[in-house]
Design a protein around this motif. Structure first.
Motif, PDB file in Angstrom:
ATOM      1  N   VAL A  63      38.122  86.691  39.992  1.00 33.69           N
ATOM      2  CA  VAL A  63      37.160  86.789  38.892  1.00 33.69           C
ATOM      3  C   VAL A  63      37.810  87.553  37.747  1.00 33.69           C
ATOM      4  O   VAL A  63      38.223  88.700  37.900  1.00 33.69           O
ATOM      5  N   ARG A  64      37.928  86.919  36.598  1.00 32.82           N
ATOM      6  CA  ARG A  64      38.632  87.500  35.463  1.00 32.82           C
ATOM      7  C   ARG A  64      37.725  88.328  34.555  1.00 32.82           C
ATOM      8  O   ARG A  64      38.136  89.350  34.014  1.00 32.82           O
ATOM      9  N   GLU A  65      36.493  87.895  34.362  1.00 34.30           N
ATOM     10  CA  GLU A  65      35.539  88.654  33.565  1.00 34.30           C
ATOM     11  C   GLU A  65      34.140  88.152  33.865  1.00 34.30           C
ATOM     12  O   GLU A  65      33.956  87.046  34.389  1.00 34.30           O
ATOM     13  N   VAL A  66      33.148  88.982  33.530  1.00 34.95           N
ATOM     14  CA  VAL A  66      31.750  88.625  33.716  1.00 34.95           C
ATOM     15  C   VAL A  66      31.041  88.762  32.370  1.00 34.95           C
ATOM     16  O   VAL A  66      31.235  89.749  31.652  1.00 34.95           O
ATOM     17  N   LEU A  67      30.245  87.754  32.016  1.00 38.18           N
ATOM     18  CA  LEU A  67      29.435  87.803  30.802  1.00 38.18           C
ATOM     19  C   LEU A  67      27.971  87.928  31.191  1.00 38.18           C
ATOM     20  O   LEU A  67      27.480  87.176  32.045  1.00 38.18           O
ATOM     21  N   VAL A  68      27.288  88.863  30.566  1.00 40.85           N
ATOM     22  CA  VAL A  68      25.865  89.093  30.806  1.00 40.85           C
ATOM     23  C   VAL A  68      25.115  88.855  29.502  1.00 40.85           C
ATOM     24  O   VAL A  68      25.542  89.302  28.436  1.00 40.85           O
ATOM     25  N   GLU A  69      24.005  88.149  29.588  1.00 41.94           N
ATOM     26  CA  GLU A  69      23.207  87.855  28.397  1.00 41.94           C
ATOM     27  C   GLU A  69      22.641  89.137  27.796  1.00 41.94           C
ATOM     28  O   GLU A  69      22.135  90.017  28.512  1.00 41.94           O
ATOM     29  N   ASN A  70      22.722  89.257  26.488  1.00 40.26           N
ATOM     30  CA  ASN A  70      22.125  90.399  25.793  1.00 40.26           C
ATOM     31  C   ASN A  70      20.644  90.530  26.139  1.00 40.26           C
ATOM     32  O   ASN A  70      19.914  89.533  26.161  1.00 40.26           O
ATOM     33  N   GLY A  71      20.216  91.763  26.412  1.00 40.49           N
ATOM     34  CA  GLY A  71      18.814  92.011  26.696  1.00 40.49           C
ATOM     35  C   GLY A  71      18.363  91.595  28.081  1.00 40.49           C
ATOM     36  O   GLY A  71      17.161  91.606  28.377  1.00 40.49           O
ATOM     37  N   GLN A  72      19.285  91.228  28.944  1.00 42.70           N
ATOM     38  CA  GLN A  72      18.945  90.769  30.283  1.00 42.70           C
ATOM     39  C   GLN A  72      18.302  91.910  31.092  1.00 42.70           C
ATOM     40  O   GLN A  72      18.842  93.004  31.176  1.00 42.70           O
ATOM     41  N   PRO A 126      36.261  93.259  33.963  1.00 41.93           N
ATOM     42  CA  PRO A 126      35.602  93.463  32.660  1.00 41.93           C
ATOM     43  C   PRO A 126      34.233  92.791  32.603  1.00 41.93           C
ATOM     44  O   PRO A 126      34.073  91.648  33.040  1.00 41.93           O
ATOM     45  N   VAL A 127      33.261  93.516  32.086  1.00 44.04           N
ATOM     46  CA  VAL A 127      31.904  92.999  31.913  1.00 44.04           C
ATOM     47  C   VAL A 127      31.552  93.081  30.426  1.00 44.04           C
ATOM     48  O   VAL A 127      31.683  94.149  29.808  1.00 44.04           O
ATOM     49  N   HIS A 128      31.113  91.955  29.852  1.00 40.79           N
ATOM     50  CA  HIS A 128      30.775  91.907  28.434  1.00 40.79           C
ATOM     51  C   HIS A 128      29.358  91.388  28.264  1.00 40.79           C
ATOM     52  O   HIS A 128      28.932  90.462  28.967  1.00 40.79           O
ATOM     53  N   HIS A 129      28.620  91.957  27.327  1.00 44.06           N
ATOM     54  CA  HIS A 129      27.289  91.466  26.982  1.00 44.06           C
ATOM     55  C   HIS A 129      27.422  90.541  25.773  1.00 44.06           C
ATOM     56  O   HIS A 129      28.041  90.899  24.777  1.00 44.06           O
ATOM     57  N   ARG A 130      26.838  89.341  25.903  1.00 45.34           N
ATOM     58  CA  ARG A 130      27.011  88.319  24.888  1.00 45.34           C
ATOM     59  C   ARG A 130      25.663  87.629  24.582  1.00 45.34           C
ATOM     60  O   ARG A 130      24.750  87.630  25.405  1.00 45.34           O
ATOM     61  N   PRO A 131      25.544  87.007  23.396  1.00 45.75           N
ATOM     62  CA  PRO A 131      24.314  86.263  23.071  1.00 45.75           C
ATOM     63  C   PRO A 131      24.089  85.115  24.058  1.00 45.75           C
ATOM     64  O   PRO A 131      25.033  84.554  24.620  1.00 45.75           O
ATOM     65  N   ARG A 132      22.835  84.761  24.249  1.00 47.87           N
ATOM     66  CA  ARG A 132      22.477  83.678  25.163  1.00 47.87           C
ATOM     67  C   ARG A 132      23.217  82.384  24.808  1.00 47.87           C
ATOM     68  O   ARG A 132      23.635  81.633  25.690  1.00 47.87           O
ATOM     69  N   GLU A 133      23.392  82.138  23.500  1.00 48.25           N
ATOM     70  CA  GLU A 133      24.038  80.902  23.074  1.00 48.25           C
ATOM     71  C   GLU A 133      25.442  80.769  23.643  1.00 48.25           C
ATOM     72  O   GLU A 133      25.898  79.662  23.974  1.00 48.25           O
ATOM     73  N   GLN A 141      20.951  81.825  34.304  1.00 50.87           N
ATOM     74  CA  GLN A 141      20.123  82.967  34.723  1.00 50.87           C
ATOM     75  C   GLN A 141      20.598  84.301  34.120  1.00 50.87           C
ATOM     76  O   GLN A 141      20.320  85.365  34.640  1.00 50.87           O
ATOM     77  N   GLY A 142      21.347  84.220  33.035  1.00 51.84           N
ATOM     78  CA  GLY A 142      21.757  85.445  32.359  1.00 51.84           C
ATOM     79  C   GLY A 142      23.086  86.013  32.773  1.00 51.84           C
ATOM     80  O   GLY A 142      23.478  87.094  32.310  1.00 51.84           O
ATOM     81  N   ILE A 143      23.845  85.294  33.613  1.00 54.03           N
ATOM     82  CA  ILE A 143      25.150  85.817  34.033  1.00 54.03           C
ATOM     83  C   ILE A 143      26.101  84.676  34.377  1.00 54.03           C
ATOM     84  O   ILE A 143      25.712  83.679  34.993  1.00 54.03           O
ATOM     85  N   VAL A 144      27.342  84.809  33.919  1.00 57.29           N
ATOM     86  CA  VAL A 144      28.404  83.861  34.266  1.00 57.29           C
ATOM     87  C   VAL A 144      29.683  84.660  34.520  1.00 57.29           C
ATOM     88  O   VAL A 144      29.806  85.809  34.090  1.00 57.29           O
ATOM     89  N   ALA A 145      30.613  84.037  35.227  1.00 55.36           N
ATOM     90  CA  ALA A 145      31.880  84.705  35.515  1.00 55.36           C
ATOM     91  C   ALA A 145      33.032  83.741  35.276  1.00 55.36           C
ATOM     92  O   ALA A 145      32.962  82.571  35.684  1.00 55.36           O
ATOM     93  N   LEU A 146      34.068  84.216  34.623  1.00 56.52           N
ATOM     94  CA  LEU A 146      35.282  83.426  34.444  1.00 56.52           C
ATOM     95  C   LEU A 146      36.120  83.580  35.707  1.00 56.52           C
ATOM     96  O   LEU A 146      36.437  84.690  36.136  1.00 56.52           O
ATOM     97  N   TYR A 147      36.481  82.453  36.305  1.00 58.46           N
ATOM     98  CA  TYR A 147      37.057  82.438  37.651  1.00 58.46           C
ATOM     99  C   TYR A 147      38.332  81.599  37.660  1.00 58.46           C
ATOM    100  O   TYR A 147      38.373  80.517  37.074  1.00 58.46           O
ATOM    101  N   GLU A 148      39.340  82.110  38.318  1.00 56.57           N
ATOM    102  CA  GLU A 148      40.578  81.351  38.518  1.00 56.57           C
ATOM    103  C   GLU A 148      40.528  80.723  39.908  1.00 56.57           C
ATOM    104  O   GLU A 148      40.743  81.415  40.905  1.00 56.57           O
ATOM    105  N   PRO A 149      40.227  79.439  40.012  1.00 61.58           N
ATOM    106  CA  PRO A 149      40.070  78.829  41.335  1.00 61.58           C
ATOM    107  C   PRO A 149      41.397  78.815  42.094  1.00 61.58           C
ATOM    108  O   PRO A 149      42.466  78.669  41.494  1.00 61.58           O
ATOM    109  N   PRO A 150      41.342  78.953  43.411  1.00 60.25           N
ATOM    110  CA  PRO A 150      42.554  78.778  44.199  1.00 60.25           C
ATOM    111  C   PRO A 150      42.974  77.313  44.168  1.00 60.25           C
ATOM    112  O   PRO A 150      42.154  76.436  43.844  1.00 60.25           O
TER     113      PRO A 150
END
Length: 247
Positions: free
Chosen positions: A23-32, A50-57, A69-78
């Motif tokens: 898992v390279r980074e996690v994005l969380v929706e602002n105001g979640q 790293p965890v970053h808060h970002r706009p829903r868009e 659901q307000g959260i995504v993760a950037l992932y390097e698949p095996p």
């Protein structure tokens, strides 16, 4: 393989629990405000991700069709496993080998649900054709509820050849079809076994069927002629587990 986005609470939780180093980074929706989202964000921070808060868009954009659901993760698949990995999988599983072969499932929700059932049934690996089938998309990962991170997926360049590899190793292969009289409940599913299900519309291809040792159906006394492939997968996998529990 390039990085991909894992979308939604359960898939992100599965990645953090089973494969956090990818898992390279996690994005969380602002105001979640969802407490599970906050819990996952804190877990990621504890893992130095790293965890970053970002706009829903922005989350909408990277999620495509999947509900995030307000959260995504950037992932390097095996690297996706291939036919050459089958001998090692067989060696580890031994007499308890249980393979699921999906011949051309193209609906990502169906593949995700099949992976979820496969993980619950402790399947050795799920084997799919490399072409003419859906891959591990964000929608598949979300539908699998973490199953995609728990069971190996083998993308076979030649599905019939992969099935012959299983047979040469002593695996008995049973295909599912509606146009046969033998019931799945009358097939011995103990020992090393592979269960084969076809695509949503066409079922098993001819060559796939010819490489099965048995062809059986799920008896359906009601008015419906067939089941969704993911439902049928759950039925046959847990029939195999039921039989194995009686050994």
């Amino acid at each position: 393989m390039s990085d991909s986005w894992i979308v939604g609470i359960n898939p992100v939780e599965g990645a953090l629990s089973n494969d956090a180093e990818r898992v390279r980074e996690v994005l969380v929706e602002n105001g979640q405000r969802n407490p599970r989202v906050h819990e996952l964000a804190e877990r990621a921070k504890a893992l130095k991700i790293p965890v970053h808060h970002r706009p829903r868009e922005q989350l909408d954009r990277v999620s495509g069709e999947a509900r995030h659901q307000g959260i995504v993760a950037l992932y390097e698949p095996p690297p996706v496993a291939g036919e050459s990995d089958l001998p090692d999988l067989l060696l580890v599983a031994g007499s308890d080998a249980l393979f699921l072969v999906l011949d051309g499932v193209t609906d990502p929700h169906n593949l995700g649900a099949c992976l979820r059932s496969a993980a619950a049934a402790n399947v050795t690996a799920v084997i799919v054709p490399k072409d003419r089938a859906v891959g591990l998309t964000p929608v598949v990962r979300r539908a699998s509820a973490g199953g995609a991170d728990r069971v190996p997926l083998v993308a076979a360049t030649n599905l019939a050849r992969a099935m012959r590899t299983l047979k040469d190793a002593g695996v008995w292969i049973t295909g599912l079809a509606g146009d046969t009289e033998q019931s799945i409940y009358d097939v011995d599913l103990k020992g090393p076994v592979a269960l084969v299900l076809g695509s949503e519309g066409e079922g098993m291809r001819r060559l796939t069927r010819e490489n099965c040792d048995f062809v059986a159906r799920i008896p359906m006394p009601g008015s419906m002629e067939s089941l969704n492939v993911s439902v049928a997968t759950g039925v046959v996998l847990f029939e195999a587990l039921r039989q194995r529990s009686l050994r």
